[in-house]
Design an enzyme around this catalytic site. Sequence first.
Site, short mmCIF file in Angstrom:
data_model
loop_
_atom_site.label_atom_id
_atom_site.label_comp_id
_atom_site.label_asym_id
_atom_site.label_seq_id
_atom_site.Cartn_x
_atom_site.Cartn_y
_atom_site.Cartn_z
N ASN A 51 -6.03 4.93 10.11
CA ASN A 51 -5.49 3.68 10.64
C ASN A 51 -5.42 3.64 12.15
OD1 ASN A 51 -3.55 5.72 9.76
ND2 ASN A 51 -2.00 4.42 10.70
N SER A 69 -4.04 -2.64 0.18
CA SER A 69 -3.03 -3.63 0.53
C SER A 69 -3.70 -4.94 0.91
CB SER A 69 -2.22 -3.06 1.70
OG SER A 69 -1.37 -4.03 2.21
N ALA A 70 -3.04 -6.08 0.63
CA ALA A 70 -3.69 -7.37 0.85
C ALA A 70 -3.66 -7.84 2.30
CB ALA A 70 -3.03 -8.44 -0.02
N HIS A 71 -2.58 -7.51 3.02
CA HIS A 71 -2.40 -8.15 4.33
C HIS A 71 -3.30 -7.58 5.42
CE1 HIS A 71 0.20 -5.22 6.64
NE2 HIS A 71 0.23 -4.68 5.44
N THR A 83 8.74 -8.71 -13.32
CA THR A 83 7.92 -9.91 -13.41
C THR A 83 6.88 -9.92 -12.29
OG1 THR A 83 9.72 -11.12 -14.43
CG2 THR A 83 7.99 -12.44 -13.42
N GLN A 126 -6.90 0.87 5.06
CA GLN A 126 -7.68 0.35 6.18
C GLN A 126 -9.15 0.11 5.82
OE1 GLN A 126 -6.52 -0.67 9.06
NE2 GLN A 126 -4.43 0.09 8.84
N CYS A 161 6.74 6.44 23.02
CA CYS A 161 7.67 5.33 23.22
C CYS A 161 7.51 4.25 22.16
CB CYS A 161 7.49 4.74 24.59
SG CYS A 161 8.19 5.80 25.83
N GLY A 203 0.84 -1.20 0.00
CA GLY A 203 0.00 0.00 0.00
C GLY A 203 0.87 1.24 0.00
#
Lengths: 394, 145
Positions: free
Chosen positions: A152, A200-202, A238, A180, A326, A72
């Site tokens: 997100n 994005s796929a994940h 490819t 998202q 943090c 993404g």
Amino acid sequence: MEKKIYLDNAATTRTRPEVLEAMLPYFSDKYGNPSSVYEFASQNRKALDEARLTIANSIGAESAEIYFTGSGTEADNWALIATAEAYSSKGNHIITSKIEHHAVLHTCEYLKKRGYEITYIDVDENGIVKLDQLEKAIRPTTILISIMFANNEIGTIQPIREIGEIAKRHKILFHTDAVQAYCQVDINVDELGIDMLSASAHKLHGPKAIGFLYIKKGIKIRSFIHGGAQERGRRAGTENVPYAVGFGKAVEIAMATMKERTRKETELRDYLIKRVLAEVPYTRLNGHRTRRLPNNANFSFQFIEGESLLIMLDMNNICASSGSACTSGSLDPSHVLLAIGLPHEIAHGSLRLTLSEENTYEEIDYTVEKIKEIVDKLRKMSPLYEDFLANTIR
Amino acid sequence: MYTKKVMDHFANPRNMGEIENPSGVGTVGNAKCGDIMRMYLNIDDNGVIQDVKFKTFGCGAAVATSSIATELIKGKTVQDALKVTNKAVVDALDGLPPVKVHCSLLAEEAIHAALWDYAEKKGIVIEGLEKPKSDIHEEEKEPTY
């Protein structure tokens, strides 16, 4: 609870077994290059075309408008940089928002160093982009509006249709980072006036390291990677057939299950939000109460710091994330939480829980109990809480 | 990300709490940057730190450095406590990730701030002790690491 409770589905999701199964043959037996002419490789061309069509259908686009990318983030980089270059004779001004993902914000910084002007639109306290400010920011030199579909961190869904109308009225290209939102909310690019869209796929139980950029037909932006004729010559190299197949399979399942899945997620999300707000004092929900992603809950717990909370949740096998400094590697907390107007100390105490359909009420009950225990423990350690109590009693 | 020692002190902080009517108390850091440490000391007539407690708002490293710092100074004389540097704190924890080293500075500053308060209350001057900054992030010194 011995079992891991995964509540960080906005970070990434578990690859579905069906997706993995669909991918596997393309790592072994079906290894042909889709560009080759012989029969053995044509099945790979066919698989790639099918995945592309599934994705195109999911947003009301045509196959020829879908370009596979490595992520993404790559899609965002391409949309912004290539548009900036292609339209540089028209102007050098880009409009975006203060709560974009770093894939967009850092690309804008890169363009700024190269002479482009960037306007960052404010959001309201719920994280919704201020439309009047956006329209006023438009100049004769504006070439692109890039506003995320849904945030997100806090899950707020933007008024995309209205932004699309503004862009169209002023004849400006409109890109949206839908990483998202994709397969979580209905998206039809023509109805919403979207010219470019990143996903994005994940994030939807597909493999990592593959995304796509939708580019509406007729938009002349340059090739992103130069080389062969793959992806209509715009993104050479490819094709990653196994990942594209996995992406297609994940989208096929996500689209087929969307209505029931998001209904379930929304119910679970609302249950989680209701319990946390009712049972943990001095807590707020970040992001819009209803115009938010079905799977997103984001809280701020006063007087405590987010990283401590995350580590203690981790000790109880609960995976979550935070917008505290943090965890961001700097002294500043999340730019999104600051943009919605939270003071630094409240922003530091944030917790993001993002669900999937795999989560259960039992897991949420356990998580809420642990949050209560941990927040209480951390507050007993907090000098801010001590001062607060001292001032309240007086 | 953290050593076993850090995780131990984070999960089971030593000397956490408050002291009523302490000999000295000091608070350093600020909420803007995400960490605040408060150190309470009870010091006897011989200048020995008999008791020490802390409270901390901050990340895992901030809690762990506070906790170990209390162990390092408990039972020590004021002069010996002054010698506890941020490096000693980091070493005692078997190391900290580079981005967290500033937490060890905060622990050193918290000890100094509590000692300064003690000295002011007693009307004495502790040799080698400088007035602590109200906000250590204003001019964060380079860690000795």
